[in-house]
Design a protein around this motif. Structure first.
Motif, mmCIF file in Angstrom:
data_model
loop_
_atom_site.group_PDB
_atom_site.id
_atom_site.type_symbol
_atom_site.label_atom_id
_atom_site.label_comp_id
_atom_site.label_asym_id
_atom_site.label_seq_id
_atom_site.Cartn_x
_atom_site.Cartn_y
_atom_site.Cartn_z
ATOM 1 N N LEU A 22 102.331 60.324 47.304
ATOM 2 C CA LEU A 22 102.784 59.958 46.437
ATOM 3 C C LEU A 22 104.300 59.614 47.615
ATOM 4 N N LEU A 23 104.847 57.929 48.019
ATOM 5 C CA LEU A 23 105.697 57.698 48.441
ATOM 6 C C LEU A 23 106.916 57.243 46.841
ATOM 7 N N SER A 24 106.376 57.007 45.708
ATOM 8 C CA SER A 24 106.864 56.431 44.556
ATOM 9 C C SER A 24 106.118 56.407 43.536
ATOM 10 N N ALA A 25 106.688 57.319 42.161
ATOM 11 C CA ALA A 25 105.864 57.187 41.001
ATOM 12 C C ALA A 25 107.689 57.045 40.205
ATOM 13 N N LYS A 26 106.785 55.848 39.288
ATOM 14 C CA LYS A 26 107.022 55.865 37.618
ATOM 15 C C LYS A 26 106.235 55.241 36.460
ATOM 16 N N VAL A 27 106.811 56.383 35.587
ATOM 17 C CA VAL A 27 106.435 56.619 34.558
ATOM 18 C C VAL A 27 107.086 55.934 32.947
ATOM 19 N N THR A 28 106.001 55.351 31.981
ATOM 20 C CA THR A 28 106.978 55.132 30.206
ATOM 21 C C THR A 28 106.414 56.088 29.615
ATOM 22 N N VAL A 29 107.742 56.170 28.738
ATOM 23 C CA VAL A 29 107.514 56.827 27.692
ATOM 24 C C VAL A 29 108.108 56.511 26.838
ATOM 25 N N SER A 30 106.913 56.871 25.049
ATOM 26 C CA SER A 30 106.847 55.489 25.213
ATOM 27 C C SER A 30 107.186 56.724 23.745
ATOM 28 N N SER A 31 107.503 57.796 23.411
ATOM 29 C CA SER A 31 107.175 58.616 22.519
ATOM 30 C C SER A 31 108.532 60.253 22.561
ATOM 31 N N ALA A 84 101.610 54.589 33.605
ATOM 32 C CA ALA A 84 102.340 55.363 34.699
ATOM 33 C C ALA A 84 101.411 53.956 36.046
ATOM 34 N N THR A 85 102.681 53.968 37.094
ATOM 35 C CA THR A 85 102.118 53.313 38.271
ATOM 36 C C THR A 85 102.936 54.210 39.255
ATOM 37 N N ALA A 86 101.663 53.971 40.748
ATOM 38 C CA ALA A 86 102.583 55.130 41.880
ATOM 39 C C ALA A 86 102.326 53.585 43.085
ATOM 40 N N THR A 87 102.966 54.270 44.429
ATOM 41 C CA THR A 87 102.690 53.631 46.033
ATOM 42 C C THR A 87 102.090 54.787 46.214
ATOM 43 N N TYR A 88 101.491 54.734 46.798
ATOM 44 C CA TYR A 88 100.896 56.289 47.880
ATOM 45 C C TYR A 88 100.461 55.444 49.293
ATOM 46 N N VAL A 89 99.396 56.159 49.706
ATOM 47 C CA VAL A 89 99.052 55.768 51.863
ATOM 48 C C VAL A 89 97.838 56.306 51.134
ATOM 49 N N ASP A 90 96.968 55.267 51.337
ATOM 50 C CA ASP A 90 95.492 54.785 50.730
ATOM 51 C C ASP A 90 94.880 55.832 52.643
ATOM 52 N N SER A 91 93.825 55.782 52.128
ATOM 53 C CA SER A 91 92.829 56.314 53.120
ATOM 54 C C SER A 91 92.295 55.231 54.604
ATOM 55 N N THR A 92 93.102 54.008 54.343
ATOM 56 C CA THR A 92 92.954 53.561 55.823
ATOM 57 C C THR A 92 94.284 53.486 56.566
ATOM 58 N N GLY A 93 95.274 54.373 55.890
ATOM 59 C CA GLY A 93 96.237 53.989 56.308
ATOM 60 C C GLY A 93 97.558 52.802 55.838
ATOM 61 N N ALA A 94 97.093 51.841 54.439
ATOM 62 C CA ALA A 94 97.617 51.355 54.148
ATOM 63 C C ALA A 94 98.070 51.690 52.689
ATOM 64 N N VAL A 95 99.314 50.829 52.788
ATOM 65 C CA VAL A 95 100.706 51.482 51.440
ATOM 66 C C VAL A 95 100.248 50.187 50.249
ATOM 67 N N VAL A 96 99.766 50.797 49.140
ATOM 68 C CA VAL A 96 99.211 50.542 47.945
ATOM 69 C C VAL A 96 100.016 51.372 47.140
ATOM 70 N N THR A 97 100.537 50.296 46.132
ATOM 71 C CA THR A 97 100.464 50.134 45.215
ATOM 72 C C THR A 97 100.016 49.910 43.895
ATOM 73 N N GLY A 98 99.581 50.496 42.399
ATOM 74 C CA GLY A 98 98.845 50.444 41.784
ATOM 75 C C GLY A 98 99.021 51.398 39.824
ATOM 76 N N ASN A 99 98.447 50.476 39.420
ATOM 77 C CA ASN A 99 98.516 51.257 38.074
ATOM 78 C C ASN A 99 97.982 52.581 37.496
ATOM 79 N N ALA A 100 98.185 53.561 37.074
ATOM 80 C CA ALA A 100 97.020 54.420 36.895
ATOM 81 C C ALA A 100 96.876 54.673 35.656
ATOM 82 N N THR A 101 95.813 55.462 35.654
ATOM 83 C CA THR A 101 94.629 55.258 34.080
ATOM 84 C C THR A 101 95.361 56.835 33.948
ATOM 85 N N VAL A 102 95.436 56.496 32.273
ATOM 86 C CA VAL A 102 96.713 57.270 31.557
ATOM 87 C C VAL A 102 95.479 58.073 31.206
ATOM 88 N N SER A 103 94.726 59.747 31.244
ATOM 89 C CA SER A 103 93.899 59.982 30.934
ATOM 90 C C SER A 103 94.327 60.513 29.719
#
Length: 208
Positions: A22-31, A84-103
């Motif tokens: 991962l290149l960067s990551a943010k999380v929101t803590v609610s409680s 939670a959100t993260a910025t990462y390099v996908d399998s094609t080499g592109a930089v992607v920012t996306g929302n994560a599914t909080v399992s």
């Protein structure tokens, strides 16, 4: 706070272990709550949701909250993650920012040893996020399952290194004895004691 006179101030901070892909990551803590060892209702130590840019912290921690906590012994920390959100390099080499599914939004951490809060003795609750274990990227699917460890101790008993925090933001007020900074991430205002030996970068000073 409604903790009353028989209480102490608790400083809650967050930090992270190094990232993997991962290149960067943010999380929101609610409680964040504490469970008393003797039973009874959980005690709230986070007054409102906080979004944290964890990937920039590393070994340095950022203040999330300062809250009065009733005297007593607490054995468990309960943390709820809203998003939670993260910025990462996908399998094609592109930089992607996306929302994560909080399992699994809820994480429970046992304090070993348990934290004993005594009246007037300030304490420090530290949350360490392991982002490499928390985030999983399979194909284009990003999921977040919190992997958090926690430690708590009396501030008076901590080493100077354990007391270190980092706040990036704007100066709200400054005097010859203190400086208050508002975090750009969380919006939390933190006040630090300063004196004539405090060093500022770029030749800045208190003007005193």
């Amino acid at each position: 706070s409604s903790a009353g006179a028989n209480s102490a101030a608790m400083v809650v901070t967050a930090g992270d272990a190094p990232l993997s892909t991962l290149l960067s990551a943010k999380v929101t803590v609610s409680s964040i709550t504490l469970t008393p060892s003797a039973g009874g209702s959980n005690v709230t130590v986070l007054s409102s949701p906080r979004t944290i840019e964890l990937s920039s912290l590393g070994a340095i921690e950022e203040p999330l909250e300062t809250e009065n906590v009733a005297a007593g012994t607490y054995s468990v920390v309960n943390i709820t993650i809203a998003s939670a959100t993260a910025t990462y390099v996908d399998s094609t080499g592109a930089v992607v920012t996306g929302n994560a599914t909080v399992s699994s939004p809820n994480d429970t951490v046992t304090l070993t040893p348990a934290l004993t809060v005594q009246q007037g003795q300030d304490v420090h609750l530290s949350l360490h996020f392991n982002l490499a274990q928390s985030f999983d990227l399979t194909g284009s699917t990003l999921t977040f399952t919190p992997s958090i460890t926690s430690a708590a101790a009396s501030i008076q008993g901590e080493s100077q290194a354990d007391r270190g925090v980092e706040v990036t933001g704007s100066v709200v007020s400054i005097s010859s004895s203190s400086i208050t900074v508002k975090s750009a991430d969380t919006g939390v205002q933190s006040t630090f004691a300063i004196d004539s030996s405090t060093r500022f970068s770029a030749g800045l000073s208190t003007g005193s």
